[in-house]
Every structure is written in structure tokens, then in C-alpha cells.
Design a protein around this motif. Sequence first.
Motif, PDB file in Angstrom:
ATOM      1  N   GLU B  48     109.667  10.071  20.135  1.00 48.34           N
ATOM      2  CA  GLU B  48     110.692   9.393  20.922  1.00 48.34           C
ATOM      3  C   GLU B  48     111.973   9.421  20.093  1.00 48.34           C
ATOM      4  O   GLU B  48     112.082   8.719  19.088  1.00 48.34           O
ATOM      5  N   LEU B  49     112.906  10.279  20.489  1.00 46.31           N
ATOM      6  CA  LEU B  49     114.102  10.492  19.678  1.00 46.31           C
ATOM      7  C   LEU B  49     115.297   9.797  20.326  1.00 46.31           C
ATOM      8  O   LEU B  49     115.505   9.920  21.533  1.00 46.31           O
ATOM      9  N   THR B  50     116.054   9.079  19.539  1.00 48.60           N
ATOM     10  CA  THR B  50     117.338   8.565  20.010  1.00 48.60           C
ATOM     11  C   THR B  50     118.403   9.427  19.359  1.00 48.60           C
ATOM     12  O   THR B  50     118.439   9.532  18.135  1.00 48.60           O
ATOM     13  N   VAL B  51     119.226  10.083  20.175  1.00 50.47           N
ATOM     14  CA  VAL B  51     120.178  11.037  19.618  1.00 50.47           C
ATOM     15  C   VAL B  51     121.606  10.616  19.930  1.00 50.47           C
ATOM     16  O   VAL B  51     121.890   9.983  20.938  1.00 50.47           O
ATOM     17  N   SER B  52     122.462  10.982  19.005  1.00 53.49           N
ATOM     18  CA  SER B  52     123.892  10.790  19.211  1.00 53.49           C
ATOM     19  C   SER B  52     124.497  12.185  19.083  1.00 53.49           C
ATOM     20  O   SER B  52     124.468  12.772  18.014  1.00 53.49           O
ATOM     21  N   GLY B  53     124.997  12.733  20.206  1.00 56.25           N
ATOM     22  CA  GLY B  53     125.389  14.137  20.186  1.00 56.25           C
ATOM     23  C   GLY B  53     124.136  14.976  20.011  1.00 56.25           C
ATOM     24  O   GLY B  53     123.186  14.826  20.766  1.00 56.25           O
ATOM     25  N   ASP B  54     124.081  15.815  18.974  1.00 54.03           N
ATOM     26  CA  ASP B  54     122.843  16.562  18.735  1.00 54.03           C
ATOM     27  C   ASP B  54     122.172  16.086  17.451  1.00 54.03           C
ATOM     28  O   ASP B  54     121.369  16.789  16.866  1.00 54.03           O
ATOM     29  N   GLU B  55     122.510  14.883  17.021  1.00 49.51           N
ATOM     30  CA  GLU B  55     121.940  14.388  15.782  1.00 49.51           C
ATOM     31  C   GLU B  55     120.982  13.226  16.071  1.00 49.51           C
ATOM     32  O   GLU B  55     121.309  12.335  16.866  1.00 49.51           O
ATOM     33  N   VAL B  56     119.836  13.269  15.447  1.00 48.19           N
ATOM     34  CA  VAL B  56     118.838  12.228  15.666  1.00 48.19           C
ATOM     35  C   VAL B  56     119.231  10.993  14.850  1.00 48.19           C
ATOM     36  O   VAL B  56     119.503  11.104  13.653  1.00 48.19           O
ATOM     37  N   VAL B  57     119.290   9.827  15.500  1.00 48.51           N
ATOM     38  CA  VAL B  57     119.585   8.619  14.735  1.00 48.51           C
ATOM     39  C   VAL B  57     118.340   7.759  14.538  1.00 48.51           C
ATOM     40  O   VAL B  57     118.272   6.948  13.625  1.00 48.51           O
ATOM     41  N   GLN B  58     117.361   7.935  15.394  1.00 46.46           N
ATOM     42  CA  GLN B  58     116.130   7.169  15.248  1.00 46.46           C
ATOM     43  C   GLN B  58     114.974   7.971  15.854  1.00 46.46           C
ATOM     44  O   GLN B  58     115.165   8.658  16.848  1.00 46.46           O
ATOM     45  N   SER B  59     113.814   7.872  15.220  1.00 44.42           N
ATOM     46  CA  SER B  59     112.671   8.611  15.733  1.00 44.42           C
ATOM     47  C   SER B  59     111.431   7.730  15.654  1.00 44.42           C
ATOM     48  O   SER B  59     111.282   6.935  14.720  1.00 44.42           O
ATOM     49  N   LYS B  60     110.566   7.902  16.627  1.00 42.64           N
ATOM     50  CA  LYS B  60     109.309   7.151  16.601  1.00 42.64           C
ATOM     51  C   LYS B  60     108.194   8.062  17.066  1.00 42.64           C
ATOM     52  O   LYS B  60     108.329   8.752  18.073  1.00 42.64           O
ATOM     53  N   MET B 367     112.085  11.372   7.934  1.00 44.01           N
ATOM     54  CA  MET B 367     112.779  12.644   7.703  1.00 44.01           C
ATOM     55  C   MET B 367     113.641  13.078   8.880  1.00 44.01           C
ATOM     56  O   MET B 367     114.598  13.823   8.715  1.00 44.01           O
ATOM     57  N   LEU B 368     113.276  12.620  10.097  1.00 37.98           N
ATOM     58  CA  LEU B 368     114.013  13.094  11.265  1.00 37.98           C
ATOM     59  C   LEU B 368     115.371  12.427  11.411  1.00 37.98           C
ATOM     60  O   LEU B 368     116.228  12.925  12.146  1.00 37.98           O
ATOM     61  N   VAL B 369     115.590  11.308  10.743  1.00 40.35           N
ATOM     62  CA  VAL B 369     116.888  10.632  10.859  1.00 40.35           C
ATOM     63  C   VAL B 369     117.966  11.544  10.271  1.00 40.35           C
ATOM     64  O   VAL B 369     117.807  12.087   9.170  1.00 40.35           O
TER      65      VAL B 369
END
Lengths: 177, 392
Positions: B48-60, B367-369
Amino acid sequence: MKEILEKIKTKYEVTDVLQKRADLLFFTIDKKMVLDILNYLKELEGFTHLVMLSSVDWLEENKFQLTYIINHPINKHDIAIRVDLNRDEATMDSIHHIWIHAETDQREIKELFGIDFPGSPGVDEDFVLEDWDEIPPMRRDFDTLEYSERTFFPRDGRKTYDTKEYMKSKLYPDDKQ
Amino acid sequence: MFSIKEDRSKFPTKKADGTLDIDLDSQKYVKIWQGPNHPGITGNMALELTVSGDEVVQSKTHVGYLYRAFEKLMERRKFIQCFPICIRMCVPEPDINEYLLAASVEELGGIEVPEMAEWLRTLVLEMARVTILLRGVPGQGGTMSLGMGVQWGVYVRDLMLDRFEELTGGRVYHMYIAPGGVRGLLPSGFKDRMEEVLKKVDEFVVDIDNLMFNNAVFKVRTKGVGIIDKDWIDQYSVVGPNARAAGIMRDVRKDYPYLKYDQLDFEPHTETDSDIYARSRVRWHDLQTSVDLIRQIMAKMPEKGEIRAKTPNVLHWKIPKGETYQRIESSRGEYGFYMVTDGSAYPRRINLRGPSYNSAMVLLEKMLVNANISDVSSLMVSLATCPPEIER
């Protein structure tokens, strides 16, 4: 391994010591001392690798057993620390501040065994089950057969035969015996 | 002088309790689900990725799409009946489960395995490692649309599966290792046919080096991406190739020699960069090590010998009360079984420790942040994620 066991014995009260292999030692310790001994073994004795946190249900003795297996990557040996918990008040201190990834183990154990770890991140979230309102499924008193018969009722049109009789009637239809 | 000041205003700030202040209604962030059915996901797992533009800010990481309660099922089965269940706990590499279950049962039941059986077990385990690495090594390129290497790998893997079929009767699930030993000797002419396959693997190793590791696009997208800090190795209990890519030697075959590994001459490869490229490179070297080990095993093993020790009747086999932990080096790192018995004919508890259990959950989330969305699947594959071992 003997030196480390002697050192532990001077600091803590350990019972049921079992040297399973030259590089694997089991012992039981009181619930209150677990955080202390894990911190001591990690910071001062070099047991930096948490292999696993597991739990066993001893229904007959009304207790849960938690097993912390920790590993010394340089001296290459393991210690498995057993802790007994009362089944009626199954709560244990969280160790996520010692090893971050222990939160996953604790989350799983909370869901499957119902042992609570207050303060562990995300411990109350669903891990593999969704909307589960039965008793935790890995407990020994959870009856899998009864649950599946209640939940997945037998479908219509299915008939069960006695294999021996059925084969006999198909293979030798004329044989009356 | 010209300088670029990065605009960080679009990134979320931290709240007082340490969590990120993400307001989806502000339209700055989008939630994207990668998985459970997605080409960039190994097995059934969801990010479950929360993205801002094409950058991941949070991942679960979400698991639970594959839960089949194997550990519970095994508590209700006799020891021999656990074999068909435990091999399904890791689909691409089932032999490690067979070995661990057999080794645990033998240790607790006090059974000595004949030498010939130990050689054959070592051979099968190395063959299994080659089989999975033939998919795993080019699979890293596959996450970046370099699918050709995967096709080549599948072809050579198929030849290895032919050898498995010849030796064990099965292609994917083998059920060759049994309590007390193994189920059969090598068929006649097996070594020659195996050598032919190994030559194909050698060719594949060179091809994949040219195709993937000397590829400019692959290098740009993997070098310096997804670095595991050296300090994280102990914090997150990182094992196997992922630790070796960071320059830390972790290999159960060397550290805790089991079976015949102490009689074989090999040196696991280490890198220092600890990025996706280094981890792929370590696996590529592992593949060559395994090929070399198979050649050594076939040269050193005896021609004949007893392959199975006598065990009690497996349907009435009661194992005394006890507990043990057995570990093995899988293609992804340390893999272990914690087995508890209570004196009955059934195991009290079998718990599996897989390397993905830590790396795909807590480590991957970290690591995904700040990673780019297009790097998510290659990062996940570089950690060698295997969802079935998270939810057993």
C-alpha cells in the motif's frame, strides 16, 4: 557455551537448562527478566541476531511458552530463551525497541495465539486473518473441523460412499456376498 | 553560482506522535496498491503505497492473501504426513523444507543418516539452489522489462527440472528427502546428463553477464538504488545474499556446516556496495558457486552405499518430548525450523523462520520511503521476497 551459561547463572535464575547441540542452548527464565537478559545478551555478549520469536500452546498445563532464539554471528552459537506465560493472562513485554523487526513476530503471535504485547507497533492490526471473531486459531482448543463444518457447509449433491463397499459393487456387481 | 534548492514543501511533515501527517483530501498524495495481483509482485502480497508525484512517502506491506494455515495443519498430522504440507511453504524451493523437517525429526528421534544419503541430500539441495537462481538472477532484469534473460533462465531451469524428474520422479515438488535418508540412488548415466546441463548453465552465466550486468540501463537503474546500511544488518536481522552484498559474511553453509559442506571447497561471494546491483551480483556468483559445488559433489560422492537408515513404522512413530532449531542456507539466506514435540505421534509445534519474514515486512517498508514508484518492484525482488514463508 559453558562460559556464557556460567555468566548468565551468576546474574539470572535459569531453569530447565538443555544443551541440545554444541551450538544450541535452551533454558527457561522468569517472565519479568526477559527484557533484561535480552538486552544484556545483545549489548554486552554480542548476540545481535534475533532468529525468531515463537510460541507454543501447552493447553494441558494451562500455559503458553514463548521462545526467543538469538544468535551470536561471530562465535556462531544460539541461545533459545523459554518463557512460560499463564494462559489466562497472556501478556508479554514487547521487544520491538531491541529488535525493530520483532514487531512482525509479535503482531502474528497476537493474532494467532492471542498473546498481547502492549506498545508494539501495529500489534492490533490484522496480520493474515480478516474480520476474525473466533478464538485465536493456533490455540490448541480451536477445533478446526468443527469450524470448517460450521462455516463451509456440505454442498448439495455430494454423497459419501464406503470405499470398500462401493468398489466391490462396481467391480463385482454380480457377487452377492 | 547556479544552485537548485529542492522544494520539500510537498512532502508530509511529522506529527507529534512521530507518524506522518498525510491528508489524502489535500490532493497532494495518492494511494496506490501494488498487488496482490500485479506483475511487479512476487507471489500474492500487496504494497500500500502513498505517493507524492512519483515518489513514495509511505509504504505498508499487507499479507494474508495466501494463508493456508500449514503450521496448524501439521499439528494435526503424523510426522510423515507433514512432508506433503511443508514442501508447499516455499513453492520455488521446496527441498529446503523437506530437509529441515527430516533433520529435525531425525535429531529428536535419534536417527543417524547414512553417509551416502548425506551426499545425495547435499546434491539435491544444490540442484534446488541452481533451479531457483536460474529464475531469480534474470528475474531482477525482468522487473525492468528485460524479459529476455528470464526466458533463457526458464529454458535452462527446465533442463534442470528434467534431472530432478529423473532422480526423484517430480519436477517441482520432489519428496526425495525422507526421515532417515533419501528415497533413491542416482540413475545410471545421471552424472553425464547432469554435466551437460551444467555446461548450459555455464553458458547462461556468461550470457546473463553480457545481457544484464553490462547493460547501461540496468546499471543506471540499480547502482546506488536501494542501499541497505551496514548497521541495519543486525537491527533487521538481514541474512544471506542481502547481508553478503553489504560486505558481511553470512552463509549457513560456512558458518554452521551441515551435511557434507565441510568437505567441499567453496567461498561465498561478498560485495560492498549493498545496492540492488550488488545483491544481484552476489546471486549471480552464488549460481556459479552452486554449479561448482554440484561438480565437486558428483566427483567426491561414493558410487554406492546405504541410502536410508531404519526408522520405526512411520505411521506409529512417537518421538520423545523435546525441541530443536535446525537451519539451512536457502537461496535467500538463513531458513530454519523450530520444532517442539510432546511425546505423541504428532508434532506439538513446527514454526518456520524465513528470510522474507523480516526483509519484506519491516525492512522493505523502510527502504521504499523516498524511492521512485518505478523502482518499487525491483527493490522488492532484490530482497528476494517470498510471501508464502511470511504467512505459513
